[in-house]
Scaffold this active site. Sequence first.
Site, short mmCIF file in Angstrom:
data_model
loop_
_atom_site.label_atom_id
_atom_site.label_comp_id
_atom_site.label_asym_id
_atom_site.label_seq_id
_atom_site.Cartn_x
_atom_site.Cartn_y
_atom_site.Cartn_z
N CYS A 1 -78.52 54.64 64.53
CA CYS A 1 -79.50 54.91 65.57
C CYS A 1 -80.11 53.55 66.25
O CYS A 1 -80.18 53.54 67.44
CB CYS A 1 -80.45 55.92 65.17
N CYS B 1 -82.36 55.77 60.46
CA CYS B 1 -80.95 55.82 60.70
C CYS B 1 -80.56 54.50 61.23
O CYS B 1 -80.83 54.01 62.35
CB CYS B 1 -80.50 56.67 61.74
#
Length: 301
Positions: A34, A31
């Site tokens: 993230c 991600c």
Amino acid sequence: MIDVTIANFEEEVVAASMTLPVLIDFWAPWCGPCKSLGPVLEKVEVEYGGRFKLVKIDSDQEQQLGAAFGIRSIPTCILMMNGQPVDGFTGALTEGKVKEFLDKHVPPAEALPEEELQLEAEPDPATDPEGALEKLQHAIATDPADDNARFDYVKLLLQLGRSDDAKVAFAPVIARRSVVRRFDALQRWMDAIDFVAAGAGSTGAEAQFDAKIATNKRDFQARFDKARFLMNDQRWLEALDELLEILMRDKAWSDDLARKTYIAVLDIMEAPKPKVADGQIPPEDPEVARYRRRLSSVILS
């Protein structure tokens, strides 16, 4: 930042959140956002100097935990306090926005000495209920937006059996019960009192509930009515046991009614938590902590 799995979730998140807020970062290695948010959270954790705890959960590896929190996209952050999720956000926020989010919940950096002296002089509701009521009433009159004082005032009135006075004091904030969890707890307590006053408190009522439950252990309405009966009597642990019996059999019964009432009882049982010099939250009542853990075990099972 601590890596959390299902194996250490109880210790690192639930138990830890009893003494200070815990921010959970649900993420995954693939991600991109993230990877942007992670360093921001770590920087803020250092700057806040122990005022909250940061943990991370790999949503790919810990799908059971992700499902328990209803995670649909990442990054998602959930703030836990006293064993329960209280707030959260989704997406890679800026440092300023993260701090803005945390400042709504985490304890202040330090308490002023004057505040501590004032708290030490507070009348004890157990030994001086009238003095405590007067102090709380004055606090509300001085600052009608002081939610903590209003909660403690209404709670003490209910503990003393002054439900009519409690309803009058609660009226200015009744519309906010959907956004202030502790106000919702007070309303559920008052609903239980009204339930008993309407006839459920007649002689032999508890035995009647028990008879229905003995005939059908899945008579959740009878169990819930008994829990309300026990709440009226301020027999909190017995009420929690009855609600837990429902949750162990049907977690979502009646639109989550048992779980919401269980949490309300825990909020009512908690003693007021004064500020301390280092900004930490004092340890909570061991019975409250034990029943929060029992709820977490049922929900995650």
